[in-house]
Design an enzyme around this catalytic site. Structure first.
Site, PDB file in Angstrom:
ATOM      1  CB  ALA A  83      -0.883   0.012   1.260  1.00  0.00           C
ATOM      2  CD  GLU A  84       2.374   4.936  -2.457  1.00  0.00           C
ATOM      3  OE1 GLU A  84       2.818   5.701  -1.581  1.00  0.00           O
ATOM      4  OE2 GLU A  84       3.097   4.431  -3.344  1.00  0.00           O
ATOM      5  CG  ASP A 126      -6.545   2.946  13.786  1.00  0.00           C
ATOM      6  OD1 ASP A 126      -6.008   3.388  12.756  1.00  0.00           O
ATOM      7  OD2 ASP A 126      -6.112   3.180  14.939  1.00  0.00           O
ATOM      8  CE1 TYR A 150      -2.972   4.036   4.194  1.00  0.00           C
ATOM      9  CE2 TYR A 150      -3.836   5.026   6.196  1.00  0.00           C
ATOM     10  CZ  TYR A 150      -3.257   3.959   5.544  1.00  0.00           C
ATOM     11  OH  TYR A 150      -2.976   2.798   6.238  1.00  0.00           O
ATOM     12  CE  LYS A 154      -4.992  -0.248   4.133  1.00  0.00           C
ATOM     13  NZ  LYS A 154      -4.076  -1.303   3.607  1.00  0.00           N
TER      14      LYS A 154
HETATM   15  P1  NAD Z   1       5.113   0.913   4.221  1.00  0.00           P
HETATM   16  O1  NAD Z   1       4.790   2.155   3.468  1.00  0.00           O
HETATM   17  O2  NAD Z   1       6.289   0.901   5.138  1.00  0.00           O
HETATM   18  O3  NAD Z   1       5.323  -0.298   3.191  1.00  0.00           O
HETATM   19  C1  NAD Z   1       4.526  -0.484   2.063  1.00  0.00           C
HETATM   20  C2  NAD Z   1       5.227  -1.491   1.144  1.00  0.00           C
HETATM   21  O4  NAD Z   1       4.381  -1.741   0.011  1.00  0.00           O
HETATM   22  C3  NAD Z   1       6.573  -1.013   0.588  1.00  0.00           C
HETATM   23  O5  NAD Z   1       7.532  -2.034   0.668  1.00  0.00           O
HETATM   24  C4  NAD Z   1       6.267  -0.685  -0.873  1.00  0.00           C
HETATM   25  O6  NAD Z   1       7.386  -0.859  -1.726  1.00  0.00           O
HETATM   26  C5  NAD Z   1       5.161  -1.687  -1.167  1.00  0.00           C
HETATM   27  N1  NAD Z   1       4.306  -1.272  -2.281  1.00  0.00           N
HETATM   28  C6  NAD Z   1       3.725  -0.053  -2.467  1.00  0.00           C
HETATM   29  N2  NAD Z   1       3.018  -0.037  -3.611  1.00  0.00           N
HETATM   30  C7  NAD Z   1       3.134  -1.276  -4.151  1.00  0.00           C
HETATM   31  C8  NAD Z   1       2.612  -1.882  -5.321  1.00  0.00           C
HETATM   32  N3  NAD Z   1       1.828  -1.204  -6.182  1.00  0.00           N
HETATM   33  N4  NAD Z   1       2.915  -3.177  -5.568  1.00  0.00           N
HETATM   34  C9  NAD Z   1       3.719  -3.878  -4.730  1.00  0.00           C
HETATM   35  N5  NAD Z   1       4.248  -3.348  -3.606  1.00  0.00           N
HETATM   36  C10 NAD Z   1       3.953  -2.057  -3.319  1.00  0.00           C
HETATM   37  O7  NAD Z   1       3.778   0.531   4.985  1.00  0.00           O
HETATM   38  P2  NAD Z   1       3.552  -0.126   6.434  1.00  0.00           P
HETATM   39  O8  NAD Z   1       3.534   0.929   7.447  1.00  0.00           O
HETATM   40  O9  NAD Z   1       4.457  -1.295   6.576  1.00  0.00           O
HETATM   41  O10 NAD Z   1       2.042  -0.646   6.264  1.00  0.00           O
HETATM   42  C11 NAD Z   1       1.774  -1.910   5.670  1.00  0.00           C
HETATM   43  C12 NAD Z   1       0.280  -2.123   5.592  1.00  0.00           C
HETATM   44  O11 NAD Z   1      -0.291  -2.049   6.888  1.00  0.00           O
HETATM   45  C13 NAD Z   1      -0.454  -1.077   4.745  1.00  0.00           C
HETATM   46  O12 NAD Z   1      -1.450  -1.729   4.004  1.00  0.00           O
HETATM   47  C14 NAD Z   1      -1.072  -0.132   5.784  1.00  0.00           C
HETATM   48  O13 NAD Z   1      -2.258   0.436   5.289  1.00  0.00           O
HETATM   49  C15 NAD Z   1      -1.334  -1.099   6.914  1.00  0.00           C
HETATM   50  N6  NAD Z   1      -1.319  -0.503   8.274  1.00  0.00           N
HETATM   51  C16 NAD Z   1      -0.246   0.229   8.690  1.00  0.00           C
HETATM   52  C17 NAD Z   1      -0.226   0.746   9.989  1.00  0.00           C
HETATM   53  C18 NAD Z   1       0.949   1.530  10.509  1.00  0.00           C
HETATM   54  O14 NAD Z   1       0.885   2.056  11.617  1.00  0.00           O
HETATM   55  N7  NAD Z   1       2.054   1.636   9.796  1.00  0.00           N
HETATM   56  C19 NAD Z   1      -1.313   0.525  10.836  1.00  0.00           C
HETATM   57  C20 NAD Z   1      -2.412  -0.215  10.364  1.00  0.00           C
HETATM   58  C21 NAD Z   1      -2.392  -0.734   9.085  1.00  0.00           C
HETATM   59  O1  TDX Z   2       5.771  15.196  11.769  1.00  0.00           O
HETATM   60  C1  TDX Z   2       4.714  14.770  12.275  1.00  0.00           C
HETATM   61  N1  TDX Z   2       4.145  15.482  13.305  1.00  0.00           N
HETATM   62  C2  TDX Z   2       2.961  15.110  13.890  1.00  0.00           C
HETATM   63  O2  TDX Z   2       2.472  15.780  14.816  1.00  0.00           O
HETATM   64  C3  TDX Z   2       4.073  13.562  11.826  1.00  0.00           C
HETATM   65  C4  TDX Z   2       4.664  12.749  10.713  1.00  0.00           C
HETATM   66  C5  TDX Z   2       2.903  13.197  12.435  1.00  0.00           C
HETATM   67  N2  TDX Z   2       2.343  13.952  13.430  1.00  0.00           N
HETATM   68  C6  TDX Z   2       1.073  13.499  14.063  1.00  0.00           C
HETATM   69  C7  TDX Z   2      -0.037  13.154  13.097  1.00  0.00           C
HETATM   70  C8  TDX Z   2      -0.780  12.053  13.836  1.00  0.00           C
HETATM   71  O3  TDX Z   2      -1.698  12.596  14.742  1.00  0.00           O
HETATM   72  O4  TDX Z   2       1.384  12.279  14.741  1.00  0.00           O
HETATM   73  C9  TDX Z   2       0.313  11.333  14.621  1.00  0.00           C
HETATM   74  C10 TDX Z   2       0.831  10.083  13.945  1.00  0.00           C
HETATM   75  O5  TDX Z   2       1.133  10.413  12.589  1.00  0.00           O
HETATM   76  P1  TDX Z   2       1.645   9.321  11.532  1.00  0.00           P
HETATM   77  O6  TDX Z   2       2.850   8.650  12.098  1.00  0.00           O
HETATM   78  O7  TDX Z   2       1.739   9.996  10.199  1.00  0.00           O
HETATM   79  O8  TDX Z   2       0.475   8.257  11.593  1.00  0.00           O
HETATM   80  P2  TDX Z   2      -1.109   8.355  11.316  1.00  0.00           P
HETATM   81  O9  TDX Z   2      -1.456   9.500  10.455  1.00  0.00           O
HETATM   82  O10 TDX Z   2      -1.809   8.258  12.641  1.00  0.00           O
HETATM   83  O11 TDX Z   2      -1.310   7.001  10.442  1.00  0.00           O
HETATM   84  C11 TDX Z   2      -0.634   5.790  10.843  1.00  0.00           C
HETATM   85  O12 TDX Z   2      -1.481   4.912  11.522  1.00  0.00           O
HETATM   86  C12 TDX Z   2      -2.464   4.231  10.801  1.00  0.00           C
HETATM   87  C13 TDX Z   2      -0.004   5.089   9.629  1.00  0.00           C
HETATM   88  O13 TDX Z   2       0.809   5.992   8.910  1.00  0.00           O
HETATM   89  C14 TDX Z   2      -1.051   4.503   8.737  1.00  0.00           C
HETATM   90  O14 TDX Z   2      -0.435   3.751   7.682  1.00  0.00           O
HETATM   91  C15 TDX Z   2      -1.920   3.589   9.542  1.00  0.00           C
HETATM   92  O15 TDX Z   2      -2.957   3.110   8.761  1.00  0.00           O
END
Ligand code: NAD
Ligand code: TDX
Length: 340
Positions: A83-84, A126, A150, A154
């Site tokens: 995902a992005e 979430d 975003y 999702k």
């Molecule tokens: P990330 O951005 O670190 O990783 C995303 C990965 O997907 C990368 O390796 C990227 O190269 C790959 N990718 C992107 N577009 C692609 C495509 N078209 N085809 C194949 N690969 C592709 O993301 P993350 O934080 O590891 O999140 C992973 C998943 O978990 C996502 O679906 C996100 O929505 C979900 N998620 C993340 C969080 C969080 O806090 N990070 C929380 C809940 C759910």
């Molecule tokens: O520079 C910053 N300053 C700041 O205050 C950044 C990057 C974030 N923030 C705030 C925004 C949010 O309230 O911190 C909180 C967390 O931000 P992010 O790390 O960008 O996460 P969030 O927007 O909550 O989304 C994350 O959780 C759900 C992940 O990026 C998503 O992929 C996931 O689905």
């Protein structure tokens, strides 16, 4: 023996998950399909390099032919992380979010249907529930009210998963997890941004008043929940996964600075994120009751380990905090200054 296709396995959670699976189940076979966007990094997978149960395919989940050919090899399970994933980037340009998160999920679902995959696990978030103003928590039955491009992408993917279950009987499970943290997280997200900026004695940007609330979970706890779901999850179900650990952004930043022995004067309040969700909180009693899962890593302990990891892996994050990363920040802040 289980044959698993993990998409997005070179990103933060995906790479932790690939390593987790091969550690916990040495007889399973894991293929990682990843496009290697700015967020994908094969360095995250050093622990499984050379493991005969691990295979890497560079490719895009929107590529029908590739997905069809790959799934034709016969997989038991697809776990879709690809995902992005960054809300701020989706505000700058939502097109890649629609392409990968929506269209990509549809291509994978269709491939999984054609090739009769036994479980399609959609890793959702979430954020699809929107923002909580009042006390209370989101349950799996809460309405989908996404607020960022975003989150909307999702939510659309979740709806497609639901439709493939109801229409075609594809065995789909959706998980919705709260904010993850831990090793290998790209430093555009709050926790690694705070740690790495503090290590460089750079300003720490806190959006708005810093009182937005997030629920934090260590990535290892998330991986354990997903592994349990692969083995015991019920098709057609949705499971919330959360750390039961709500903090305001400001409390969290103070806590990290205290662990690192860095001054609070590094904090700089900046223009708020447009449409910034105020609070996320998840009711997780379903997965606790049905699968016996509970988060095991306390925030303080998890943060200390994560700070340690970023201290020990400076070359990893210094490499990714250059080039495209710098251009992205310039674009984001100039857009916010313009709209503020
Ligand atoms: P990330 O951005 O670190 O990783 C995303 C990965 O997907 C990368 O390796 C990227 O190269 C790959 N990718 C992107 N577009 C692609 C495509 N078209 N085809 C194949 N690969 C592709 O993301 P993350 O934080 O590891 O999140 C992973 C998943 O978990 C996502 O679906 C996100 O929505 C979900 N998620 C993340 C969080 C969080 O806090 N990070 C929380 C809940 C759910
Ligand atoms: O520079 C910053 N300053 C700041 O205050 C950044 C990057 C974030 N923030 C705030 C925004 C949010 O309230 O911190 C909180 C967390 O931000 P992010 O790390 O960008 O996460 P969030 O927007 O909550 O989304 C994350 O959780 C759900 C992940 O990026 C998503 O992929 C996931 O689905």
């Amino acid at each position: 023996m289980m044959k698993i296709l993990v998409t997005g396995g070179a990103g933060f959670i995906g790479s932790n998950f690939v390593c987790y699976l091969l550690r916990e189940h040495p007889d399973w076979e894991v293929t990682n399909l990843d496009k290697l966007t700015y967020a994908g990094n094969l360095e995250n997978l050093g622990d499984v390099e050379g493991n005969p149960g691990y295979h890497f395919v560079k490719g895009d989940i929107t590529d029908r032919e590739l997905v069809d050919k790959l799934l034709g090899q016969g997989f038991d399970v697809v776990v879709n992380f690809a995902a992005e994933s960054h809300v701020d980037r989706s505000i700058l340009d939502s097109s890649p979010f629609i392409r990968t998160n929506v269209q990509g999920t549809q291509v994978l679902l269709e491939g999984a249907r054609q090739h009769k995959v036994k479980l399609f696990l959609q890793v959702s978030t979430d954020e699809v529930y929107g923002s909580l103003g009042a006390p209370g928590k989101f349950t799996e039955e809460s309405p989908l009210l996404p607020n960022s491009p975003y989150a909307a992408s999702k939510a659309a993917a979740d709806c497609l998963c639901r439709a493939y279950y109801h229409t075609y009987g594809l065995p789909v499970v959706i998980t919705r997890c709260s904010n993850n943290y831990g090793p290998f997280q790209f430093p555009e997200k709050l926790i690694p941004l705070v740690i790495t900026n503090a290590l460089e004695s750079k300003e720490i940007p806190v959006y708005g008043d810093g009182l937005n609330v997030r629920d934090w979970i260590h990535v290892e706890d998330h991986c354990r929940a997903l592994d349990l779901i692969i083995q015991q999850g019920k098709p057609g179900e949705i499971y919330n996964i959360g750390g039961n650990c709500e903090e305001t952004n400001l409390q969290l930043v103070h806590c990290i600075l205290a662990i690192m022995g860095k001054p609070r004067s590094l904090i700089t309040f900046v223009a708020d994120r447009p449409g910034h969700d105020r609070r996320y909180a998840l009711e997780t009693s379903k997965i606790e009751r049905e699968l016996g899962w509970r988060p095991a890593i306390l925030l303080g302990e998890g943060l200390r380990g994560t700070v340690q990891w970023y201290i020990q892996n400076q070359s990893w994050w210094q490499r990714v905090k250059s080039g495209e990363y710098v251009e992205y920040y310039e674009r984001m802040y100039s857009q916010r200054a313009g709209s503020g």
